[in-house]
Scaffold this motif. Structure first.
Motif, PDB file in Angstrom:
ATOM      1  N   ALA A 143       5.124  -5.674 -10.547  1.00  0.00           N
ATOM      2  CA  ALA A 143       4.113  -6.345  -9.727  1.00  0.00           C
ATOM      3  C   ALA A 143       2.885  -6.682 -10.556  1.00  0.00           C
ATOM      4  N   LYS A 144       2.473  -5.751 -11.390  1.00  0.00           N
ATOM      5  CA  LYS A 144       1.278  -5.954 -12.213  1.00  0.00           C
ATOM      6  C   LYS A 144       1.495  -7.030 -13.268  1.00  0.00           C
ATOM      7  N   ASP A 145       2.665  -7.027 -13.899  1.00  0.00           N
ATOM      8  CA  ASP A 145       2.916  -7.939 -15.021  1.00  0.00           C
ATOM      9  C   ASP A 145       3.338  -9.334 -14.582  1.00  0.00           C
ATOM     10  N   TYR A 146       4.109  -9.411 -13.486  1.00  0.00           N
ATOM     11  CA  TYR A 146       4.683 -10.704 -13.098  1.00  0.00           C
ATOM     12  C   TYR A 146       4.459 -11.066 -11.629  1.00  0.00           C
ATOM     13  N   GLY A 147       3.809 -10.193 -10.879  1.00  0.00           N
ATOM     14  CA  GLY A 147       3.635 -10.475  -9.462  1.00  0.00           C
ATOM     15  C   GLY A 147       4.918 -10.385  -8.671  1.00  0.00           C
ATOM     16  N   LEU A 148       5.894  -9.621  -9.159  1.00  0.00           N
ATOM     17  CA  LEU A 148       7.174  -9.450  -8.477  1.00  0.00           C
ATOM     18  C   LEU A 148       7.088  -8.254  -7.529  1.00  0.00           C
ATOM     19  N   ILE A 149       7.306  -8.491  -6.253  1.00  0.00           N
ATOM     20  CA  ILE A 149       7.261  -7.414  -5.260  1.00  0.00           C
ATOM     21  C   ILE A 149       8.646  -6.800  -5.136  1.00  0.00           C
ATOM     22  N   THR A 150       8.739  -5.501  -5.315  1.00  0.00           N
ATOM     23  CA  THR A 150      10.021  -4.792  -5.224  1.00  0.00           C
ATOM     24  C   THR A 150       9.949  -3.793  -4.082  1.00  0.00           C
ATOM     25  N   TYR A 377      -6.437   6.210   6.935  1.00  0.00           N
ATOM     26  CA  TYR A 377      -6.922   4.904   6.521  1.00  0.00           C
ATOM     27  C   TYR A 377      -7.704   4.998   5.212  1.00  0.00           C
ATOM     28  N   ILE A 378      -7.715   3.859   4.505  1.00  0.00           N
ATOM     29  CA  ILE A 378      -8.366   3.747   3.202  1.00  0.00           C
ATOM     30  C   ILE A 378      -9.179   2.462   3.190  1.00  0.00           C
ATOM     31  N   ARG A 379     -10.306   2.464   2.506  1.00  0.00           N
ATOM     32  CA  ARG A 379     -11.111   1.244   2.372  1.00  0.00           C
ATOM     33  C   ARG A 379     -10.348   0.203   1.564  1.00  0.00           C
ATOM     34  N   LYS A 380     -10.308  -0.997   2.070  1.00  0.00           N
ATOM     35  CA  LYS A 380      -9.654  -2.109   1.389  1.00  0.00           C
ATOM     36  C   LYS A 380     -10.689  -3.167   1.044  1.00  0.00           C
ATOM     37  N   GLN A 412      -0.806   0.018   0.361  1.00  0.00           N
ATOM     38  CA  GLN A 412       0.125  -0.130  -0.755  1.00  0.00           C
ATOM     39  C   GLN A 412       0.783  -1.509  -0.731  1.00  0.00           C
ATOM     40  N   CYS A 413       1.188  -1.949   0.459  1.00  0.00           N
ATOM     41  CA  CYS A 413       1.813  -3.261   0.600  1.00  0.00           C
ATOM     42  C   CYS A 413       0.825  -4.365   0.223  1.00  0.00           C
ATOM     43  N   SER A 414      -0.419  -4.229   0.676  1.00  0.00           N
ATOM     44  CA  SER A 414      -1.436  -5.230   0.373  1.00  0.00           C
ATOM     45  C   SER A 414      -1.718  -5.301  -1.120  1.00  0.00           C
ATOM     46  N   TRP A 415      -1.751  -4.146  -1.771  1.00  0.00           N
ATOM     47  CA  TRP A 415      -1.980  -4.125  -3.228  1.00  0.00           C
ATOM     48  C   TRP A 415      -0.892  -4.917  -3.951  1.00  0.00           C
ATOM     49  N   THR A 416       0.345  -4.788  -3.495  1.00  0.00           N
ATOM     50  CA  THR A 416       1.443  -5.497  -4.135  1.00  0.00           C
ATOM     51  C   THR A 416       1.279  -6.997  -3.991  1.00  0.00           C
ATOM     52  N   TYR A 417       0.922  -7.441  -2.787  1.00  0.00           N
ATOM     53  CA  TYR A 417       0.688  -8.871  -2.591  1.00  0.00           C
ATOM     54  C   TYR A 417      -0.498  -9.357  -3.413  1.00  0.00           C
ATOM     55  N   ASP A 418      -1.524  -8.513  -3.539  1.00  0.00           N
ATOM     56  CA  ASP A 418      -2.689  -8.885  -4.350  1.00  0.00           C
ATOM     57  C   ASP A 418      -2.309  -9.111  -5.804  1.00  0.00           C
ATOM     58  N   SER A 419      -1.324  -8.360  -6.286  1.00  0.00           N
ATOM     59  CA  SER A 419      -0.888  -8.496  -7.676  1.00  0.00           C
ATOM     60  C   SER A 419      -0.369  -9.895  -7.949  1.00  0.00           C
ATOM     61  N   ILE A 420       0.289 -10.491  -6.954  1.00  0.00           N
ATOM     62  CA  ILE A 420       0.803 -11.846  -7.120  1.00  0.00           C
ATOM     63  C   ILE A 420      -0.346 -12.839  -7.264  1.00  0.00           C
ATOM     64  N   LEU A 421      -1.342 -12.723  -6.376  1.00  0.00           N
ATOM     65  CA  LEU A 421      -2.483 -13.644  -6.449  1.00  0.00           C
ATOM     66  C   LEU A 421      -3.260 -13.445  -7.740  1.00  0.00           C
ATOM     67  N   ARG A 422      -3.433 -12.216  -8.159  1.00  0.00           N
ATOM     68  CA  ARG A 422      -4.130 -11.953  -9.428  1.00  0.00           C
ATOM     69  C   ARG A 422      -3.412 -12.611 -10.590  1.00  0.00           C
ATOM     70  N   ARG A 534      -9.645 -14.038   1.376  1.00  0.00           N
ATOM     71  CA  ARG A 534      -9.562 -13.737   2.805  1.00  0.00           C
ATOM     72  C   ARG A 534      -8.340 -14.409   3.437  1.00  0.00           C
ATOM     73  N   VAL A 535      -8.110 -15.672   3.087  1.00  0.00           N
ATOM     74  CA  VAL A 535      -6.936 -16.387   3.607  1.00  0.00           C
ATOM     75  C   VAL A 535      -5.656 -15.716   3.125  1.00  0.00           C
ATOM     76  N   HIS A 536      -5.661 -15.294   1.873  1.00  0.00           N
ATOM     77  CA  HIS A 536      -4.501 -14.590   1.298  1.00  0.00           C
ATOM     78  C   HIS A 536      -4.204 -13.322   2.100  1.00  0.00           C
ATOM     79  N   PHE A 537      -5.238 -12.565   2.429  1.00  0.00           N
ATOM     80  CA  PHE A 537      -5.049 -11.331   3.197  1.00  0.00           C
ATOM     81  C   PHE A 537      -4.480 -11.630   4.581  1.00  0.00           C
ATOM     82  N   LEU A 538      -5.009 -12.646   5.246  1.00  0.00           N
ATOM     83  CA  LEU A 538      -4.517 -13.005   6.574  1.00  0.00           C
ATOM     84  C   LEU A 538      -3.058 -13.445   6.529  1.00  0.00           C
TER      85      LEU A 538
END
Length: 564
Positions: A143-150, A377-380, A412-422, A534-538
């Motif tokens: 996920a970090k290197d290629y934005g691939l969600i597994t 819950y955790i701050r996002k 955790q799921c959101s972090w993975t999706y964020d890796s793709i946008l990053r 914000r749009v990415h998160f939604l």
């Protein structure tokens, strides 16, 4: 009749012993057949190396066909380390239950997600289990290197802890050890191959075999661990798979807490790090424990919904209790209500609140904004801190609009999706995320060699475990660097304390800093960037419990502060 009773008893006992021996012989023979079957299957494995030079669709379709009934893949990754920095994943190995192993030479593809869309779908499909040791770490790096969600990752150590027979002696829980225990296969872990150049233009036969075995062994261990737990007489593969998924319940996409595993097969070992003045738990005692902790959830609510008001009584904002009490402690505010806590300021606040100030005046619920959970819950940070920290000061203030609550799973799921946008942003702004060239300092290979030699000699003083000719080689390394003829204790101590980091002349700036610098060149760059996240998160998380008035077009800055 009584004279025959001893003979009859002896005959019955002998028959029982013979039956028991027959059972163990048959069981051992069956296990041997399983082991031979696995060893033979390695020789007949179909191995395909995907490097962008051939059409991937046919191979990937074959992989999909192989996992129609038994939806599981063995997964492993290989990468190289350069100057103590891990490079992006060079090779991804996936093995099917029917003898196909595909090696994806990811470093040869221009854009993995664009060039291999079928692979992206396979990895994202949670119903397809991906098994291995430390498989979630591999998933995180992909996920970090290629934005691939597994998704659908199962660490074999979870299954070993749950399904291995009692008193099984497991020390490290490595893939090689589990292979030896489960399928009696000795994996060849040659240092020369393991640490070879996985980014080479052409992989050697030894590299291909080594990489394929890792994925194939993983899937073999998976079935061998679960096979004894399946009901006898099952023939329908759909029913078999239903039972297998039931046996994996509770460990899918759950990280394994490795530090407890080495002791599960040792009944009496002192373990001061885990328990004091008490011996470590047995395998049976550990089976029921949760050995995973990916995130640390908040112990207290984020939103206390305390209120700050101006001297004239105008509501300025809602805030946490700590902030409200700070004004009172500094004697610049006074409590006018205890429940709810309302603090009136003793000074006129500077600046005019922004156009969307109503958002900050409302009470907010302590729930996961995605799924509604209230127990964890955790701050996002919707706009990641690595970017926000480089924003102008007026944009870093009053940014609670972009801080929301998520439960651990959604975070955790959101972090993975964020890796793709990053990753997309990194390519768009030519700002690499992880690159050995993109660090302010780097290891000097000469100094690293000298310090390593010193450490080896220091240990040798107490253990005396290095051959004499090797000792001389290590001493020569230190002598040449310090330009001395003898390595005494002072020289050895200087080498041990040596700082091996040096300035990296090729370093430009960090990923986030470079992106924000580019944003500053556009008049609306910051606002557009915030909206993009914000749009990415939604779109990706589809939250159902967002606070009222939360908006992708939110303007949180103070107009007065902006002018300043």
């Amino acid at each position: 009749m009584s004279s025959y009773r001893p003979l009859l008893t002896l005959a019955i006992a002998a028959a029982g012993v013979m039956a028991l021996l027959a059972y163990f012989v048959k069981k051992r023979q069956r296990n041997r057949e399983d082991i031979c079957e696995f060893s033979d299957s390695l020789d007949h494995q179909e191995i395909v190396v995907m490097d962008g030079a051939r059409d991937s669709k046919q191979t990937l379709q074959k992989m999909v066909d192989h996992i129609q009934e038994l939806k599981v893949l063995g997964l492993d990754c290989e990468w190289i380390t350069h100057e103590n920095q891990a490079r992006p994943v060079a090779l991804l190995q996936l093995a099917t239950p029917k003898g196909l192993c595909v090696l994806f030479h990811l470093c040869k593809f221009k854009s993995v997600r664009t060039d291999l869309p079928e692979l992206t779908h396979i990895l994202m499909d949670r119903s397809i289990l991906k098994v291995g040791v430390g498989v979630l770490d591999d998933a995180k790096k992909l996920a970090k290197d290629y934005g691939l969600i597994t998704k659908g990752c199962v660490d074999l150590r979870h299954l070993a802890l749950r399904h291995l027979p009692k008193r099984t002696n497991v020390t490290s829980g490595s893939l090689a050890e589990l292979a030896k225990i489960c399928v009696a296969y000795d994996m060849e872990k040659s240092w020369n191959i393991r640490c070879s150049n996985w980014e080479a233009s052409e992989l050697t036969d030894e590299q291909v075999k080594y990489a394929a075995v890792d994925a194939c062994v993983a899937i073999a261990i998976f079935f061998q661990l679960l096979k004894p737990k399946l009901p006898a007489g099952l023939e329908n593969e759909e029913v078999i798979w239903g039972n297998i998924t039931a046996l994996c319940q509770g460990v899918v996409d759950v990280k394994f807490k490795a530090k407890l595993f080495p002791r599960i097969g040792i009944e009496k070992v002192n373990c001061t790090k885990v328990k004091k003045k008490k011996e470590v738990e047995s395998l049976d005692e550990l089976r029921g424990k949760n050995l995973s902790r990916v995130y640390s959830a908040r112990k207290e609510p984020l939103y206390d919904n305390c209120k700050l008001v101006a001297p004239n009584g105008t509501l300025l904002t809602t805030c946490d209790r700590g902030k409200a009490e700070w004004y009172v402690k500094k004697d610049i505010g006074e409590v006018i209500s205890e429940n709810p806590l309302v603090v009136r300021l003793k000074f006129e606040p500077a600046g005019v609140p922004g156009p969307d100030r109503e958002y900050y005046l409302q009470d907010k619920a302590n729930v996961c904004v995605v799924c509604g959970r209230t127990d964890s819950y955790i701050r996002k940070n919707i706009v990641p801190h690595e970017y926000r920290r480089h924003f102008p000061d007026y944009l870093k203030q009053h940014s609670s609009h972009d801080i929301l609550l998520l439960c651990t799973e959604c975070h955790q799921c959101s972090w993975t999706y964020d890796s793709i946008l990053r990753q997309e942003i990194a390519e768009e702004y030519d700002a690499p995320i992880s690159n050995v060239e993109n660090t302010p300092t780097k290891d000097d290979p000469v100094k690293v060699k000298v310090r390593s030699a010193a450490r080896a000699l220091f240990k040798h003083q107490s253990k005396n475990n290095i051959p004499e000719n090797r000792v001389k080689e290590l001493q020569k390394v230190i002598e040449e660097y310090f330009q001395v003829s003898l390595v005494d204790n002072e020289i050895l101590e200087n080498a041990l304390k040596m700082d091996t980091r040096v300035t990296n002349e090729k370093f430009e700036m960090f990923h986030g800093e470079k992106v924000v610098k580019s944003l500053s060149l556009n008049e609306n760059g910051y606002a557009e960037f915030e909206k993009r996240w914000r749009v990415h998160f939604l779109n990706k998380m589809q939250p159902k419990y967002l606070p009222k008035l939360w908006s992708v077009d939110h303007k949180h800055e103070s107009q007065t502060a902006k002018k300043e």
